[in-house]
Design a protein around this motif. Structure first.
Motif, PDB file in Angstrom:
ATOM      1  N   ARG A  35       0.844  -1.207   0.000  1.00  0.00           N
ATOM      2  CA  ARG A  35       0.000   0.000   0.000  1.00  0.00           C
ATOM      3  C   ARG A  35       0.879   1.257   0.000  1.00  0.00           C
ATOM      4  O   ARG A  35       0.603   2.229  -0.707  1.00  0.00           O
ATOM      5  CB  ARG A  35      -0.893   0.000   1.249  1.00  0.00           C
TER       6      ARG A  35
ATOM      7  N   THR B 151     -14.244   1.519  -5.418  1.00  0.00           N
ATOM      8  CA  THR B 151     -12.970   2.004  -5.937  1.00  0.00           C
ATOM      9  C   THR B 151     -13.176   2.814  -7.200  1.00  0.00           C
ATOM     10  O   THR B 151     -14.159   2.624  -7.928  1.00  0.00           O
ATOM     11  CB  THR B 151     -12.010   0.841  -6.263  1.00  0.00           C
TER      12      THR B 151
ATOM     13  N   LEU C 282      -6.981  -1.923  -4.554  1.00  0.00           N
ATOM     14  CA  LEU C 282      -7.576  -1.706  -3.232  1.00  0.00           C
ATOM     15  C   LEU C 282      -8.403  -2.904  -2.783  1.00  0.00           C
ATOM     16  O   LEU C 282      -8.332  -3.310  -1.619  1.00  0.00           O
ATOM     17  CB  LEU C 282      -8.436  -0.438  -3.242  1.00  0.00           C
TER      18      LEU C 282
ATOM     19  N   GLU D 166      -7.684   6.702  -0.380  1.00  0.00           N
ATOM     20  CA  GLU D 166      -8.596   5.732  -0.974  1.00  0.00           C
ATOM     21  C   GLU D 166      -9.937   5.743  -0.245  1.00  0.00           C
ATOM     22  O   GLU D 166     -10.032   6.101   0.924  1.00  0.00           O
ATOM     23  CB  GLU D 166      -7.992   4.328  -0.919  1.00  0.00           C
TER      24      GLU D 166
END
Length: 345
Positions: A54, A230, A237, A298
């Motif tokens: 990430r 997303t 993700l 995100e």
């Protein structure tokens, strides 16, 4: 939406899980600034490597800022120790993973509680999600048994688009967890391209995931779905959330078993509900803290839950819940998803 646990002892254990995972994320950030001093563990299954994947999606400025923030916190000494308690003894400079070091510390006595405290949860547990049970005094009014449960998507609305150039290409994925605690990945699908104010209506509602209600033992049974929205998802993700959920699930079940002398061994019932809520809450808080540390923008996943006390259970006399909403914020955007649960045969 599940963002907390209505049980003080389970909440404390959940926070312990979150702290351990954030220490692993801290180590990744520190490694970026001083890799020789803060080595990553060799074990690729360690939480550090999940967070590294990430972390690698961030820009250089955010990576450096996160590393500097962690190193400054490490130098606070007594302040850090008061915040972390025994976890302050985890050495981010060690090549051993955070998880390995935590296991060496042993489970803290302050987090232990009688097993009965887990089997008899508070009455406020998941209010509004429990179907009505038929009155035993009126056997003729008992509804027929229904053996399946589905989560349905009714519509998705773009309240504000993201910072991305052009329309948002929105996808939806997730993970379902049944009454036995087994996770099932839900494959992503494209919702549509969105601009401000656009709506994708599903009429009839679209099945997102379904469960067999005969699986597992004991009632009530709890069913959880984590929804992952997303924008295109070039950063992976959905896969990241799925892996994080499994990591959190293992930690939560192990920690609660240690805290309550193995009381999490049963599937279904109040124990299963609390375990599922603890997992969802831990994931929610990890996302919040990583947003602060990494500046990760995100869309945060949302976990929803249904509890079924019996195959003849109903919501206000109907096999379908009232529509509910889940809000997603990320990249400067805001999306609202409307969903319901339905029991069927």
């Amino acid at each position: 939406m599940i963002t907390d646990v209505p049980h003080a002892k389970v909440r404390d254990v959940t926070e312990r899980v979150v702290q351990e995972l954030i220490l692993a994320a801290d180590k990744v950030a520190a490694h970026h600034v001083e890799p020789a001093k803060y080595p990553l563990p060799a074990d690729r299954a360690a939480a550090e490597h999940l967070f590294l994947r990430r972390f690698d999606t961030l820009g250089d400025d955010r990576k450096k800022k996160a590393g500097v923030t962690v190193l400054a916190d490490v130098r606070t000494g007594a302040v850090r120790s008061r915040r972390l308690g025994d976890l302050a003894r985890v050495d981010l400079r060690s090549p051993a993973s955070v998880d390995t070091q935590v296991k060496r510390l042993g489970f803290p006595e302050r987090l232990r509680f009688p097993a009965d405290g887990l089997r008899r949860p508070p009455a406020s547990l998941v209010p509004g999600l429990l179907p009505d049970e038929p009155a035993p005094s009126r056997p003729t009014a008992v509804p027929i048994a229904l053996h399946r449960l589905e989560l349905r998507i009714r519509r998705v609305k773009c309240l504000n688009g993201t910072f991305a150039w052009g329309s948002d290409e929105i996808r939806l994925a997730g993970t379902g967890v049944d009454g036995s605690g087994e996770p099932r990945q839900i494959r992503p699908f494209k919702v549509r391209g969105f601009d401000d104010g656009d709506v994708r209506l599903y009429d009839p509602p679209r099945r997102f995931h379904w469960f067999g209600l005969d699986e597992g033992i004991g009632h009530p049974k709890s069913y959880f779905v984590t929804l992952v929205l997303t924008e295109d998802d070039g950063g992976g993700l959905a896969e990241y959330v799925d892996t994080l959920l499994e990591l959190v699930r293992k930690k939560v079940t192990a920690h609660l078993a240690a805290a309550a002398d193995g009381a999490t061994g049963s599937s279904g019932g109040p124990v299963g509900i609390l375990v599922g809520m603890a997992i969802a809450t831990a994931v929610d808080r990890v996302f919040d803290r990583l947003a602060d540390l990494y500046g990760d923008e995100e869309f945060k996943p949302v976990t929803v839950c249904a509890v079924v006390p019996a195959l003849t259970g109903r919501w206000a006399g109907r096999p379908v819940t009232a529509p509910a909403v889940a809000d997603f914020h990320g990249h400067g955007g805001h999306y609202r998803l409307t969903y319901d649960w339905r029991m069927y045969d």
